[in-house]
Design an enzyme around this catalytic site. Sequence first.
Site, PDB file in Angstrom:
ATOM      1  N   LYS A 281      64.376  31.301  38.103  1.00 24.95           N
ATOM      2  CA  LYS A 281      64.471  30.009  38.478  1.00 24.95           C
ATOM      3  C   LYS A 281      66.062  29.647  38.519  1.00 24.95           C
ATOM      4  CE  LYS A 281      61.344  27.167  37.092  1.00 24.95           C
ATOM      5  NZ  LYS A 281      60.557  26.454  36.110  1.00 24.95           N
TER       6      LYS A 281
ATOM      7  N   ARG B  70      63.828  23.135  31.807  1.00 25.24           N
ATOM      8  CA  ARG B  70      62.827  23.921  32.713  1.00 25.24           C
ATOM      9  C   ARG B  70      62.719  25.198  32.075  1.00 25.24           C
ATOM     10  NH1 ARG B  70      64.441  23.113  39.029  1.00 25.24           N
ATOM     11  NH2 ARG B  70      62.334  23.766  38.970  1.00 25.24           N
TER      12      ARG B  70
ATOM     13  N   GLY C  10      53.580  28.102  36.178  1.00 23.94           N
ATOM     14  CA  GLY C  10      52.743  27.273  35.311  1.00 23.94           C
ATOM     15  C   GLY C  10      52.535  27.744  34.108  1.00 23.94           C
TER      16      GLY C  10
ATOM     17  N   MET D 239      54.512  28.501  31.523  1.00 24.66           N
ATOM     18  CA  MET D 239      55.289  27.764  30.238  1.00 24.66           C
ATOM     19  C   MET D 239      55.722  26.558  30.718  1.00 24.66           C
ATOM     20  SD  MET D 239      57.627  30.992  29.596  1.00 24.66           S
ATOM     21  CE  MET D 239      58.098  31.264  31.366  1.00 24.66           C
TER      22      MET D 239
ATOM     23  N   ARG E 291      61.943  30.820  45.434  1.00 22.93           N
ATOM     24  CA  ARG E 291      61.567  32.186  44.872  1.00 22.93           C
ATOM     25  C   ARG E 291      60.646  32.970  45.991  1.00 22.93           C
ATOM     26  NH1 ARG E 291      57.513  29.597  40.606  1.00 22.93           N
ATOM     27  NH2 ARG E 291      56.216  28.691  42.005  1.00 22.93           N
TER      28      ARG E 291
ATOM     29  N   HIS F  47      47.288  24.968  41.836  1.00 23.73           N
ATOM     30  CA  HIS F  47      46.991  26.109  41.015  1.00 23.73           C
ATOM     31  C   HIS F  47      45.999  27.272  41.238  1.00 23.73           C
ATOM     32  CE1 HIS F  47      45.472  28.141  37.129  1.00 23.73           C
ATOM     33  NE2 HIS F  47      46.844  28.490  37.130  1.00 23.73           N
TER      34      HIS F  47
ATOM     35  N   SER G 271      44.152  71.924  41.075  1.00 29.60           N
ATOM     36  CA  SER G 271      43.931  70.464  41.530  1.00 29.60           C
ATOM     37  C   SER G 271      43.566  69.539  40.102  1.00 29.60           C
ATOM     38  CB  SER G 271      42.632  70.028  42.315  1.00 29.60           C
ATOM     39  OG  SER G 271      42.315  68.656  42.266  1.00 29.60           O
TER      40      SER G 271
ATOM     41  N   THR H  70      42.078  64.592  36.334  1.00 28.43           N
ATOM     42  CA  THR H  70      42.712  63.575  35.388  1.00 28.43           C
ATOM     43  C   THR H  70      41.830  62.850  34.662  1.00 28.43           C
ATOM     44  OG1 THR H  70      43.534  62.138  37.240  1.00 28.43           O
ATOM     45  CG2 THR H  70      44.957  63.809  36.207  1.00 28.43           C
ATOM     46  N   ASN H  71      40.540  62.827  35.087  1.00 27.72           N
ATOM     47  CA  ASN H  71      39.720  61.868  34.311  1.00 27.72           C
ATOM     48  C   ASN H  71      39.319  62.635  33.075  1.00 27.72           C
ATOM     49  OD1 ASN H  71      39.512  60.116  36.577  1.00 27.72           O
ATOM     50  ND2 ASN H  71      37.329  60.969  37.245  1.00 27.72           N
ATOM     51  N   ASP H  72      38.812  63.995  33.336  1.00 28.98           N
ATOM     52  CA  ASP H  72      38.646  64.538  32.212  1.00 28.98           C
ATOM     53  C   ASP H  72      39.797  65.142  31.502  1.00 28.98           C
ATOM     54  OD1 ASP H  72      35.832  64.836  31.885  1.00 28.98           O
ATOM     55  OD2 ASP H  72      35.585  66.883  32.998  1.00 28.98           O
TER      56      ASP H  72
ATOM     57  N   CYS I  39      42.769  65.107  41.705  1.00 30.34           N
ATOM     58  CA  CYS I  39      41.490  64.408  42.308  1.00 30.34           C
ATOM     59  C   CYS I  39      40.877  63.668  41.141  1.00 30.34           C
ATOM     60  CB  CYS I  39      40.605  65.847  42.756  1.00 30.34           C
ATOM     61  SG  CYS I  39      40.408  66.753  41.304  1.00 30.34           S
TER      62      CYS I  39
ATOM     63  N   TYR J 120      49.406  66.861  47.346  1.00 25.27           N
ATOM     64  CA  TYR J 120      48.301  65.813  47.752  1.00 25.27           C
ATOM     65  C   TYR J 120      47.905  64.904  46.499  1.00 25.27           C
ATOM     66  CZ  TYR J 120      44.388  68.825  46.483  1.00 25.27           C
ATOM     67  OH  TYR J 120      43.752  69.523  45.738  1.00 25.27           O
TER      68      TYR J 120
HETATM   69  P1  ADP Z   1      57.436  25.344  37.171  1.00 21.43           P
HETATM   70  O1  ADP Z   1      57.987  26.558  36.809  1.00 21.43           O
HETATM   71  O2  ADP Z   1      56.162  25.302  36.331  1.00 21.43           O
HETATM   72  O3  ADP Z   1      57.131  25.320  38.195  1.00 21.43           O
HETATM   73  P2  ADP Z   1      59.545  23.789  37.184  1.00 21.43           P
HETATM   74  O4  ADP Z   1      60.432  23.778  36.238  1.00 21.43           O
HETATM   75  O5  ADP Z   1      59.724  24.063  38.348  1.00 21.43           O
HETATM   76  O6  ADP Z   1      58.044  24.294  36.431  1.00 21.43           O
HETATM   77  O7  ADP Z   1      59.334  21.995  37.107  1.00 21.43           O
HETATM   78  C1  ADP Z   1      58.117  21.586  37.653  1.00 21.43           C
HETATM   79  C2  ADP Z   1      58.475  20.230  38.412  1.00 21.43           C
HETATM   80  O8  ADP Z   1      59.213  19.354  37.946  1.00 21.43           O
HETATM   81  C3  ADP Z   1      59.494  21.024  39.881  1.00 21.43           C
HETATM   82  O9  ADP Z   1      58.587  21.376  40.909  1.00 21.43           O
HETATM   83  C4  ADP Z   1      59.994  19.457  40.270  1.00 21.43           C
HETATM   84  O10 ADP Z   1      59.085  18.899  41.037  1.00 21.43           O
HETATM   85  C5  ADP Z   1      60.107  18.688  38.876  1.00 21.43           C
HETATM   86  N1  ADP Z   1      61.542  18.850  38.397  1.00 21.43           N
HETATM   87  C6  ADP Z   1      62.050  19.706  37.655  1.00 21.43           C
HETATM   88  N2  ADP Z   1      63.433  19.571  37.566  1.00 21.43           N
HETATM   89  C7  ADP Z   1      63.619  18.563  38.041  1.00 21.43           C
HETATM   90  C8  ADP Z   1      64.812  17.569  38.164  1.00 21.43           C
HETATM   91  N3  ADP Z   1      65.972  17.938  37.935  1.00 21.43           N
HETATM   92  N4  ADP Z   1      64.489  16.302  39.104  1.00 21.43           N
HETATM   93  C9  ADP Z   1      63.451  16.090  39.574  1.00 21.43           C
HETATM   94  N5  ADP Z   1      62.324  16.827  39.489  1.00 21.43           N
HETATM   95  C10 ADP Z   1      62.428  17.960  38.887  1.00 21.43           C
HETATM   96 MG    MG Z   2      58.522  24.984  39.722  1.00 19.41          MG
HETATM   97 MG    MG Z   3      54.397  24.153  36.971  1.00 13.62          MG
END
Ligand code: ADP
Ligand code: MG
Ligand code: MG
Length: 909
Positions: free
Chosen positions: A23, A92, A101, A103, A341, A465, A794, A797-799, A861, A881
Amino acid sequence: MGTKYVYDFEEGNKDMKELLGGKGANLAEMSSMGIPVPPGFTITTETCVSYLDACQYPEGLAEQIAEKLASLEKKMERKLGESDDPLLVSVRSGARASMPGMMDTILNLGLNDASVEGLAAKTGNARFAYDSYRRFVNMYGDVVLGLKPEGKERDPFDVILDAKKKEAGVELDNELSADDLKDLVVRFKDEIKKRKGVEFPQDPAEQLRGAIVAVFDSWNNERAVAYRRKYDIPAEWGTAVNVQAMVFGNMGDDSGTGVGFTRNPATGDNEIYGEYLLNAQGEDVVAGIRTPQRLEELHKYIPEAYDELLRIRDVLDAHYRDMQDFEFTIQEGKLWMLQTRAGKRTGFAAVKIAIDLVDEGLIWPDEAIDRIDPESLNDLLRPIFDMQAKEQAKRDGRMVATGTKAGPGAATGQVVLFAQDAHEMKQRDPEARLLLVRHETSPEDIKGMDAAEGFLTQFGGATSHAALVARQMGKVCIVGCAALDIDYEAKKFTINKPGGGSVDVAEGDWLSIDGTAGEVYLGKIETSPSEVEQVLITKTMKAADSKVYADFDKLLTWADERRRLKIRTNADTPGQSEQAVAFGAEGIGLCRTEHMFFGGDRILAVRQMILSDSLEGREEALEKIFPMQEQDFVGIFRVMQDRPVTIRLLDPPLHEFLPHEEADIESVARELGVSAEEVAERNKRLKEANPMLGHRGCRLGITYPEIYQMQVRAIIQAACEVAREGVDVKPEIMIPLVGSEKEMQVMRELAVTAADEVLRAEKSDLAYMVGTMIELPRACIVANRIAINAEFFSFGTNDLTQTTFGISRDDVKGFMPTYIEKDIYPSDPFQRLDQEGVGDLMKLAVERGRSTRDKIKLGICGEHGGEPTSIKFCNSIGLDYVSCSPFRVPIARLAAAQANIEQTGGQGH
Ligand code: ADP
Ligand code: MG
Ligand code: MG
């Protein structure tokens, strides 16, 4: 100078993922590309690691953060949490690899009872200010102060929010007034006090430190740990922490927040794809609070921002030369990018996007191959509903709802409403087929999702999610199925049918979902083969009619041009061989003859042989088996044509062919005209304490040479027959479980004598090979001596894994899960080749085998032959192979190409 712990966004770039996390690195990259990104700074992953080791801030970190914060405040012309016009920040998490999601992230940090008033006054928008504050208290309470729901309880903050909405007589969060929201803040703070015994902190500096520490700690939370294990992410990586100035999507209807992809992640189509919500913040879109709008709609509401987003989509896609998954916020009409990403995608999309990018001149075929996870080809090979069964179900009125398609394929299973239950049911019964049905899913549900065939959710959109996880795990998924009404307590749900009326579905009932069409059906529906299979195997579809097949074929043709390893298959029947050849197999690496011993009448003859005490008796029985076995081989040779076919002589211990149940013993005795006692007696005599290490493999060939002689004659006779049809048959006779020079020498003599006798009688000069399966550590060590009489090795690798580890594969249940969980083994060695141990033995065998016979043919194999990391290893030690099951042949072709591109640097451009 000491360690640099903190980087401004200006100081980083996309190649600094290891240090700044994905990120942070991409926020830095976008900033320097001139894309609008709110300013901020990143605390490195290394900092997290030292913090977690020492349980305290490393020396100098606090100062560096203060310094970067001061410069951010200067840039923004505001101070963090100041009472009249506060700077607010987000904190973040962001690891090297994306862990969506898993962390934690905290928004609106810097608000307190004073600064919320300042924000309200400054913006003239009290509703916005208190909306931000209640969100902050909620997130801070959850992430930093640890106020989490217990057991199956609902999130306490959600419960309070719902109560408030009810009191206020509104349905949606954005309908609450400033006063309502202000009251929510009070109730949230009370709840924290009540449950956690602490006051919500008012000091912005304390808030910031608490949030940073919480993000560090979230690296080790339960779901992050589970995710890392599943995706092989090392615990030592740590997470970076990004502190970034807030922009606000909740300032009114000219503001909003959304997520999207630069191309369609389900199909790969080159179109913008995603969702947004007006007057919303953060993860509202993903969390399914309100039903989001499709991105294309945005142009009606905030056209400037939409046009800007389209422009940035093109810029990102071209700059990263790959499909991107992005997050954005619009504040009062202005677009801000918050994340980008590489986007997760289905196998269908992965293949299409890679090929399109080559066509668009953005990447080379080598890169296209490199980008596709070989396992994801499974999507293209996955079953779909049988067309007719589905049509019938439609006519019967069983199609009861539709939703957003989020994971392609077809799944049928029994309904489960709680992820935990799904997980437990699957553990109890691995054969169970389950469909997880929920309001929405969350990261806590991961294990249960893994256990299900597919997911169906009531809320959420294509970027929720559930959708995300479905694409990653390759599950079938439908989201946002508004017709559902789930009652978790009663363990059932109601489906409100499109034409009126409703139907109840209880946990345990069967349900079917078509993730490709977004349709939900009551009851079971039979599945049928994928398009690729229909083109190649069942021939029920023409290649020209399937775009999916066309892309698949193009990709694998590129792969074939780039691999060195040949791909063979493990097949015991003409039918399997035909499938494998259709999928591109170039030979058979393992044909197990014992499977043939079980078929039809022959099992009787086999038993007769086992029961007879004399050589003559056994030979008489073997004469009965001979013609049947010969015809088996004829069938396989005809299918395989001039491709090499490795046939393994009888391997399992003989008692496997005798009945063990009393009733069966009696009927077999009757059929053979002997007494039941005799059969039982023979059973007793053949019984072994540890059959895996018992009288099997070439030990049978040594003690009962007549069995192997018969098999060799059948092989060569069959080869001669098919050769007469003008086919250049290539039989390879494989002796199992050899561990000594003498065994191989005796077995070779036996095979050659039997084979040459047939060839003389047939007046044929057909070429054949005799070699061995390498599946004992001793065989690897004395490989130079074994190679004197073996023309090929050949690796079984299982055995070889069983015998190297001293573990019986059938008895790992009690400890393997713990071994993996505690990281005693990095992965299950039966699934992924143990390169360090088993692999080293293989290397030794390759070297020593070649020292005797430099042209010795080498293959694998075992089941590892179809597993990408193991294939890479096989390429690196110079095998000729790999051999795998028919449906894994395409995966192996791609993996072998990747391995070779990596090893040789590829063809370049
Ligand atoms: P995750 O890794 O779980 O996607 P993020 O760090 O991307 O978490 O944060 C989740 C959401 O929070 C982002 O998609 C964005 O909508 C909001 N967010 C994060 N930082 C900011 C910011 N500086 N201003 C506005 N919204 C933010
Ligand atoms: Mg995000
Ligand atoms: Mg998230």
